[in-house]
Write an enzyme that holds these catalytic residues in place. Structure first.
Site, PDB file in Angstrom:
ATOM      1  N   GLU A 152       0.828  -1.211   0.000  1.00 40.42           N
ATOM      2  CA  GLU A 152       0.000   0.000   0.000  1.00 40.42           C
ATOM      3  C   GLU A 152       0.858   1.255   0.000  1.00 40.42           C
ATOM      4  OE1 GLU A 152      -3.151   0.259   2.874  1.00 40.42           O
ATOM      5  OE2 GLU A 152      -3.887   2.132   1.969  1.00 40.42           O
ATOM      6  N   GLU A 246     -12.541   2.941   2.803  1.00 40.95           N
ATOM      7  CA  GLU A 246     -12.068   2.975   4.186  1.00 40.95           C
ATOM      8  C   GLU A 246     -12.451   4.308   4.827  1.00 40.95           C
ATOM      9  OE1 GLU A 246      -7.949   0.797   4.795  1.00 40.95           O
ATOM     10  OE2 GLU A 246      -7.738   2.453   3.423  1.00 40.95           O
TER      11      GLU A 246
HETATM   12 MN    MN Z   1      -5.814   2.408   2.658  1.00 39.72          MN
END
Ligand code: MN
Length: 289
Positions: A152, A246
């Protein structure tokens, strides 16, 4: 058609949670995917893992996972004992995840989160090289377990190793495994990338997973990110992976502290209805041409 998901911690103040009730909940709100914390899964018993796997199957959803490694597991550390602990930790995550029917692990798994470059250092290359060497070892277990590891890309305030899609592509090419992929997150891209479209194109075939967050980490459709441009780009490169939002609206607890939520963004919103709205919003923009 991309699967659309949501991260469980939207609803929680602590990282540890019982994920079982969230399977039916997110399915009922219109999602195809629930993303969970792999650290919690790795601490569960085999019986608990099978219960979670069955709950996801019963709800007709897929599970994905993410984690940020703590300092003690930093696979880029200058200390070999720390790197070795981190490699073993990642291998154990892959094994526990596959037992649970979870085949994707994303997050800051190439170093630690949050992670500043140690004071006095100006060259991240030694950290990078150690991380790549460690990842080459850990990824073998991911391959054996059929688990994809997604690196990420996050913003500079959270980690120093890779802040752009271009850096992440370089990293996964150095690791050289088809189980090592790039994870882009629109919240972080908004801070670091010159262009959403160019970043997605740069990730290209290496893009394995995609996170959605507004500029202020609200759910998609509440901030100023250019969603049509973003999804035009993922369509252009033929991205077929999961797209997981998210949102973080609530201060307090471990989640509020670690995500730096210092004010109430929830207000009068009903969390479930807001999630349902955001899911519909994402599907509508994705399906427009
Ligand atoms: Mn994320």
């Amino acid at each position: 058609m991309n699967k659309i998901g949501i991260y469980y911690a939207y609803w929680t103040h602590d990282w540890d949670a019982d994920f079982v009730p969230y399977c039916a909940k997110v399915a009922g709100l219109g999602f195809d995917v629930l993303e969970v914390n792999s650290g919690t899964v790795a601490h569960m018993s085999s019986a608990e893992r099978l219960t979670l796997k069955q709950a996801a199957a019963d709800a007709g959803i897929e599970l994905t996972s993410c984690i940020g490694l703590s300092k003690e597991y930093d696979i880029a550390s200058a200390e070999s004992a720390v790197r070795e602990k981190g490699i073993q930790f990642l291998k154990q995550q892959a094994e526990a995840l596959s037992e649970t029917g979870i085949y994707e692990l994303g997050g800051i798994i190439y170093s630690s989160w949050p992670g500043k470059m140690p004071f006095g250092d100006t060259d991240k290359r030694p950290y990078w090289d150690r991380s790549v060497a460690s990842m080459r070892q850990a990824i073998k277990t991911a391959e054996d377990c059929g688990v994809l590891f997604h690196m990420e890309v996050v913003n500079r305030f959270e980690q120093y190793m890779m802040n752009t899609a271009a850096e992440a592509v370089q990293y996964v090419e150095e690791v050289g495994s088809d189980h090592c992929k790039v994870l882009l997150d629109t919240f972080h891209m908004n801070i670091e990338e010159d262009s959403f479209t160019e970043a997605v194109r740069t990730a290209g075939k290496h893009l394995g997973h995609f996170h959605l967050g507004e500029n202020n980490r609200r759910a998609p459709g509440r901030g100023n990110l250019p969603w049509q441009e973003i999804f035009d780009a993922t369509r252009e490169i033929g991205f077929e992976g999961s797209i997981v939002m998210e949102p973080f609206l609530m201060p307090g607890g471990e989640v509020g502290r670690d995500i730096s939520v210092y004010r109430d963004l929830k207000g009068d919103l009903d969390l479930d209805e807001e999630a349902r709205r955001a899911c519909t919003f994402v599907r509508n923009v994705l399906n427009q041409n």
